[in-house]
Enzyme design. Structure first.
Site, mmCIF file in Angstrom:
data_model
loop_
_atom_site.group_PDB
_atom_site.id
_atom_site.type_symbol
_atom_site.label_atom_id
_atom_site.label_comp_id
_atom_site.label_asym_id
_atom_site.label_seq_id
_atom_site.Cartn_x
_atom_site.Cartn_y
_atom_site.Cartn_z
ATOM 1 N N SER A 8 0.855 -1.190 0.000
ATOM 2 C CA SER A 8 0.000 0.000 0.000
ATOM 3 C C SER A 8 0.885 1.232 0.000
ATOM 4 O O SER A 8 1.678 1.435 0.927
ATOM 5 C CB SER A 8 -0.880 0.016 1.246
ATOM 6 N N HIS A 33 -1.406 -1.524 -4.062
ATOM 7 C CA HIS A 33 -2.664 -1.217 -3.377
ATOM 8 C C HIS A 33 -2.772 0.295 -3.206
ATOM 9 O O HIS A 33 -1.879 0.934 -2.639
ATOM 10 C CB HIS A 33 -2.663 -1.928 -2.026
ATOM 11 N N ASP A 35 -5.008 3.367 -1.706
ATOM 12 C CA ASP A 35 -6.030 3.679 -0.720
ATOM 13 C C ASP A 35 -6.653 5.043 -0.996
ATOM 14 O O ASP A 35 -6.014 6.075 -0.808
ATOM 15 C CB ASP A 35 -5.412 3.662 0.685
ATOM 16 N N MET A 37 -9.363 7.755 0.011
ATOM 17 C CA MET A 37 -10.155 8.170 1.183
ATOM 18 C C MET A 37 -10.699 9.576 0.951
ATOM 19 O O MET A 37 -10.002 10.421 0.392
ATOM 20 C CB MET A 37 -9.277 8.174 2.437
ATOM 21 N N HIS A 66 -8.654 0.585 -3.527
ATOM 22 C CA HIS A 66 -9.518 0.377 -2.356
ATOM 23 C C HIS A 66 -10.253 1.677 -2.081
ATOM 24 O O HIS A 66 -9.643 2.649 -1.626
ATOM 25 C CB HIS A 66 -8.606 -0.044 -1.185
ATOM 26 N N MET A 68 -12.392 3.892 -0.012
ATOM 27 C CA MET A 68 -12.955 4.166 1.315
ATOM 28 C C MET A 68 -13.671 5.503 1.216
ATOM 29 O O MET A 68 -13.230 6.523 1.781
ATOM 30 C CB MET A 68 -11.834 4.180 2.362
ATOM 31 N N MET A 137 -10.903 -6.161 6.462
ATOM 32 C CA MET A 137 -10.154 -5.070 7.103
ATOM 33 C C MET A 137 -9.707 -5.533 8.490
ATOM 34 O O MET A 137 -10.537 -5.879 9.336
ATOM 35 C CB MET A 137 -11.019 -3.814 7.243
ATOM 36 N N GLY A 142 -8.714 4.084 7.472
ATOM 37 C CA GLY A 142 -8.495 5.524 7.590
ATOM 38 C C GLY A 142 -7.032 5.917 7.680
ATOM 39 O O GLY A 142 -6.659 6.996 7.251
ATOM 40 N N PHE A 143 -6.239 5.028 8.234
ATOM 41 C CA PHE A 143 -4.839 5.387 8.458
ATOM 42 C C PHE A 143 -3.938 4.167 8.294
ATOM 43 O O PHE A 143 -4.355 3.045 8.610
ATOM 44 C CB PHE A 143 -4.658 5.954 9.873
ATOM 45 N N GLY A 144 -2.725 4.413 7.849
ATOM 46 C CA GLY A 144 -1.718 3.363 7.855
ATOM 47 C C GLY A 144 -1.097 3.250 9.240
ATOM 48 O O GLY A 144 -1.317 4.106 10.107
ATOM 49 N N GLY A 145 -0.360 2.198 9.431
ATOM 50 C CA GLY A 145 0.437 2.074 10.656
ATOM 51 C C GLY A 145 -0.328 1.701 11.904
ATOM 52 O O GLY A 145 0.176 1.880 13.013
ATOM 53 N N ASP A 175 -6.149 -6.550 4.925
ATOM 54 C CA ASP A 175 -5.663 -5.175 4.819
ATOM 55 C C ASP A 175 -5.628 -4.513 6.192
ATOM 56 O O ASP A 175 -6.670 -4.255 6.795
ATOM 57 C CB ASP A 175 -6.582 -4.404 3.865
ATOM 58 N N GLY A 176 -4.412 -4.245 6.672
ATOM 59 C CA GLY A 176 -4.239 -3.465 7.881
ATOM 60 C C GLY A 176 -3.383 -4.151 8.923
ATOM 61 O O GLY A 176 -3.722 -5.225 9.404
ATOM 62 N N GLY A 177 -2.269 -3.518 9.248
ATOM 63 C CA GLY A 177 -1.433 -4.014 10.342
ATOM 64 C C GLY A 177 -0.721 -5.328 10.073
ATOM 65 O O GLY A 177 -0.302 -5.996 11.018
ATOM 66 N N SER A 198 2.832 0.243 6.059
ATOM 67 C CA SER A 198 3.947 0.692 6.892
ATOM 68 C C SER A 198 5.040 -0.373 7.001
ATOM 69 O O SER A 198 6.222 -0.026 7.090
ATOM 70 C CB SER A 198 3.446 1.093 8.278
#
Ligand code: DX5
Ligand code: ZN
Length: 227
Positions: A8, A33, A35, A37, A66, A68, A137, A142-145, A175-177, A198
């Site tokens: 991403s 990817h 993102d 938003m 993606h 959002m 998800m 809304g946010f990376g990291g 997707d995420g973390g 991240s």
């Protein structure tokens, strides 16, 4: 399908997106990817159609977009025209999910549906046979990291089972973390498209980060299933 890595670019330097994509590709990225938003569906504002158009000119791999955003129907044509190979929309943003999925497919684009951590997978039941992929998800979008939500691992298993029941071999994307510490777990649970932001771009060597994530993911995909 084996497992695919989708870095991403949300966590990349937006002044040097070309270099970020090139590094990810050298590391073996299978997709990029993107993102999108809008500051309404999620609190953050990021990338729009012109950036996808520019990325398409330089990326060698397909773009996984993606969305959002509220009212994604208004923008699907534009993202397809800009060169998205895959478009995912959020079930939480749509009143007529079936219609939107068909509209994406009619444009020759793969149609995915993303579900938030608090959304039950029963929301996908009626469209399970129609989907080209499902995005689980594993953070609130809304946010990376952000930190991986542990429940997401079993959610991947449940979505995989739901697709199987519908006779649909479409992949589950997570997707995420996701990072080196949990990638094997999510792949063992059934994820076959791995988004990482991240864990790739907040490192000194994104190329290497992608290569290492991919190696761990492929090893987990090849390991015997332990369910
Ligand atoms: C979250 C985005 C993710 C995010 C992933 O709203 O959809 O794609 O960029 O970033 P990491 O891997 O840092 O959680
Ligand atoms: Zn995303």
């Amino acid at each position: 399908m084996s497992v695919q890595i989708a870095p991403s670019i949300l966590s990349a330097d937006f002044a040097a997106l070309g270099a970020a994509v090139a590094a990810a590709e050298r590391g073996g990225a299978d997709l990029i990817h993107v993102d999108v938003m809008d500051g309404h569906f999620v609190p953050n504002i990021t990338i729009g159609v012109p950036v996808v158009t520019s990325l398409r000119r330089i990326a060698r791999v397909p773009l996984d977009v993606h969305l959002m955003i509220e009212d994604p129907d208004r923008y699907i044509d534009a993202f397809a025209e800009a060169g998205a190979a895959m478009i995912s929309v959020h079930v939480e943003a749509l009143r007529h999910l079936h219609r939107t999925i068909q509209a994406i497919k009619r444009l020759g684009v793969k149609a995915g549906v993303a579900i938030n951590p608090a959304t039950p997978i029963v929301m996908l039941d009626e469209v399970a046979a129609d989907l080209d992929y499902v995005v689980v998800m594993s953070v609130n979008p809304g946010f990376g990291g952000q930190t991986f939500i542990p429940r997401s691992e079993s959610k991947v298993r449940e979505v995989r089972a739901l697709l199987d029941r519908a006779g649909n071999a479409a992949p589950v994307e997570i997707d995420g973390g996701v990072d080196q510490s949990n990638v094997a777990q999510v792949v063992s649970a059934g994820a076959r498209i791995i988004v990482a932001g991240s864990a790739v771009f907040n490192t000194p060597d994104p190329e290497r980060a992608v290569r290492e994530l991919k190696a761990a993911a492929i090893a987990a995909a090849a390991a015997p299933v332990t369910r």
